[in-house]
Design a protein around this motif. Structure first.
Motif: not given
Length: 682
Positions: A394-403, A487-493
């Motif tokens: 649904r968002d950039d964070r989830e896409a980054a986690i999948r990768q 993911n905009h350099g955000d924390d890895l959550e």
């Protein structure tokens, strides 16, 4: 017939017993440590299939006297010999721990589940805890296979009495049990199989526990006659078909009941109507099982009475089951164990390690009504990391986690971050748990220690791998950040789906701390069983805590849960038409191995191929193993003919122990709630 290199319940085989794979271990990897002995470990007695049962016509048959007096002599039921098949399944005394039994009594069970309804053809569960095994009877049976001798290990017949492959291996002809009847007296025939296959499994508008390819590549069904069916496949010797014709994937429903409710045969019905047919309060239901649900009170009880048309007898011709009634109290899973320990219930799978020590203490008392049988470590917890790049993203964070999940170095970093020894001791003190590398369970039939690649606790290496992936704490808050362009350099959550039980809490607390030590913020998402299943099926998770059982014991039985041979699995890499799987090279290799395993008929070669599959799973950290542990079967001491059994092997213990053979001495029998009654004639 299979002849595996070791038995399902044998101890883990040391690596020196098998040739070690020639490739060098990857950086940071070791061999999995040996495991300590389990307290109260059960011993298993093994038999050949013909010592367990055979199909045979006997000279004489008998039944409970009250059944003859109240129903046969009054003309309500035909004589027992007319209700049985031409050659019923004869359960053999040689494999009965306490021999031929006496009629009467009640089996008391507890379940934390609730019945969705009785239309299992439309994927309705009857509430778990063993009631599904009573109601759903399948073409083959795998539960009792744990007792078979290693040189005679094979899928067992059930409603399909026998079968044979063609010379080219592309057709499988099965012979159904001739003269068997449903609990309402209607014959069971090939029409029940045809209806289940064509009008439910192959009908996309009906939910199903099965699918066409679950039986083998391109499976097609031909009806030869009333009691003969023939399967054809695109590839030879699709042996997994025999496993997948057992519970729950090929248990035909009663066609004579269901066809009038199906839109194909009733233009007033809809597919939604059919799927929701036979709700839980619509009893008695019609089944081929030993007992029939005759009463249901929501959140209170399901009552089952003996099936007068059940198709099994003992060697003396006594129609089974011995026990007249089964009660299922609708409560919680925790209550199931507690009530069995106290003596107010008779049978429970104990699966919650935090209570093991206290349970052993209580059961050691001389007045304990219950005995416990600990099996091998064939339960295990794992972290499943979602590898589909797009499903439910649904968002950039989830896409980054999948990768990230798709990167081997990241999965290895997570494995190295977990102190499994401490995790196991937090779950239960003592020698119950063992470090688990993932892959096949460490004390089951196809496991070979030499195949396993293990990435043990090594937080230094874990941090190194994260840094090499560009995951560093750039803002100094103790949590590593994505690179600026991700993911905009955000924390890895990472959101971590889990249940809300005691064991889940242990894992949540410890894994949050262990991930924090390497700079990852793990956020538990507590879901009940319905919510958790929905999120799993939708692919709505970053990571999820999973307790695996049968799927990691016998690969042929649930290969789609191990390797991505179909879009439906495994759980952590499901695909849909809009969000298909994107297989990595090692996954493609696993798919190839899976199909070779299905087709291989040489036992040693098949075992070697399964070893290769397990090697690929563990080397590539296809899921992150946590700890393996045993379960214990709790049984009231008054119950006879209970063999030593693990709580799960090829199936759960409720099927493996063959409850239709249970009996209780007259002086210890409990009075039924509906004594001297049978379904349809209460």
């Amino acid at each position: 017939m299979m002849n595996y290199n070791k038995h399902l319940l044998g101890l883990s085989i040391l690596s020196m017993c098998f040739p070690v794979l020639s490739e060098a271990l990857p950086e940071g990897a070791t061999k999995i440590p040996s495991t300590p002995e389990i307290p109260n470990r059960l011993s298993i007695e093994y038999f050949s299939p013909d010592q367990i049962f055979e199909f045979k016509k006997l000279d004489h048959y008998s039944e409970p006297k009250w059944l003859t007096d109240n129903y046969v002599k009054t003309g309500k039921l035909p004589p027992v010999e007319q209700r049985l098949p031409e050659a019923p399944m004869v359960m053999k005394t040689a494999s009965m721990p306490d021999g031929v039994g006496v009629y009467g009594g009640v089996l008391r069970q507890v379940t934390g589940g609730r019945p969705q309804g009785w239309n299992w053809s439309a994927a309705h569960s009857q509430g778990w805890g063993g009631i599904n095994y009573i109601v759903q009877q399948c073409l083959t049976r795998t539960g009792p296979m744990y007792q078979l001798k290693t040189d005679q290990l094979q899928v067992l017949p059930n409603l399909a009495q026998s079968w044979e492959w063609s010379k080219d291996g592309k057709t499988l002809t099965m012979h159904l049990l001739k003269g068997a009847k449903w609990s309402d007296g209607v014959p069971f025939t090939s029409e029940d199989v045809r209806f289940y296959w064509e009008d439910t499994v192959l009908e996309p508008r009906v939910p199903s526990f099965s699918s066409q390819n679950a039986l083998g590549d391109g499976a097609k069904l031909t009806i030869i006659d009333e009691y003969t069916i023939r399967w054809s496949f695109n590839k030879p010797f699709q042996n997994q078909a025999l496993y997948n014709m057992a519970f729950m994937t090929f248990c035909p429903g009663p066609a004579h009941v269901l066809k009038p409710l199906h839109p194909k045969y009733n233009n007033q019905a809809t597919f939604e109507d059919f799927s929701n047919a036979l709700p839980a309060n619509e009893v008695p239901t019609v089944t081929m099982g030993p007992w029939v649900p005759v009463s249901y009170k929501e959140d209170q009880i399901i009552l089952l009475r003996r099936n007068p048309y059940y198709w099994k007898v003992d060697e003396k011709g006594n129609q089974l089951p011995y026990m007249d009634e089964v009660r299922y109290k609708l409560s919680t899973w925790e209550s199931r164990t507690l009530e069995t320990m106290s003596g107010s219930a008779d049978f429970s799978n104990m699966e919650n390690p935090p209570i093991y020590i206290e349970t052993l203490r209580k059961l050691a008392a001389s007045n304990s009504p219950t005995r416990a049988m600990f099996g091998p470590r064939n339960l295990a917890f794992q972290i499943q990391m979602n590898m589909n790049p797009t499903l439910s993203v649904r968002d950039d964070r989830e896409a980054a986690i999948r990768q990230l999940n798709r990167k081997l170095k990241f999965r290895k970093a997570i494995s190295h971050a977990i102190d499994r020894k401490s995790l196991g001791q937090a779950l239960v003190k003592g020698p119950f748990t063992a470090e688990y590398a993932g892959g096949l369970h460490p004390e089951t039939a196809f496991y070979r220690q030499s195949d396993v690649v293990y990435y043990p606790y090594n937080p230094r290496l874990s941090k190194q791998y994260l840094a090499e992936l560009g995951l560093v704490d750039s803002d100094g808050n103790g949590v590593v950040n994505f690179p600026d362009d991700i993911n905009h350099g955000d924390d890895l959550e990472i959101v971590f789906n889990s249940g809300n039980g005691t064991a889940d809490s242990v894992f949540n607390d410890n894994l949050v701390s262990m991930m924090a030590d390497i700079g990852i913020k793990l956020i538990p998402r507590l879901l009940d069983s319905v919510q958790g299943d929905s999120a799993r099926d939708a692919g709505d998770f970053d990571w999820r805590l999973n307790r695996s059982d049968k799927e990691l014991i016998v690969p042929m039985q649930r290969m789609e849960w191990l390797a991505p041979i179909a879009q439906s699995g495994p759980v952590w890499h499901r695909g849909t038409a809009n969000n298909p799987q994107v297989l990595q090279p090692f996954e493609q290799k696993m798919v190839t191995l899976a199909h070779e395993i299905f087709a291989e008929r040489d036992n040693k070669k098949q075992a070697d191929l399964i070893g290769e599959l397990n090697h690929e799973m563990t080397k590539n950290v296809y899921h992150v193993g946590l700890v393996a542990y045993p379960g214990a079967l709790l049984v009231n001491k008054r119950i006879r003919n209970v063999p030593n059994a693990p709580i799960t092997a090829y199936q759960w213990a409720e099927d493996a122990v063959m409850r239709e053979r249970f009996w209780v001495p007259k002086q210890q029998q409990l009075k039924g709630l509906k004594p001297h009654t049978v379904p349809e004639y209460e």
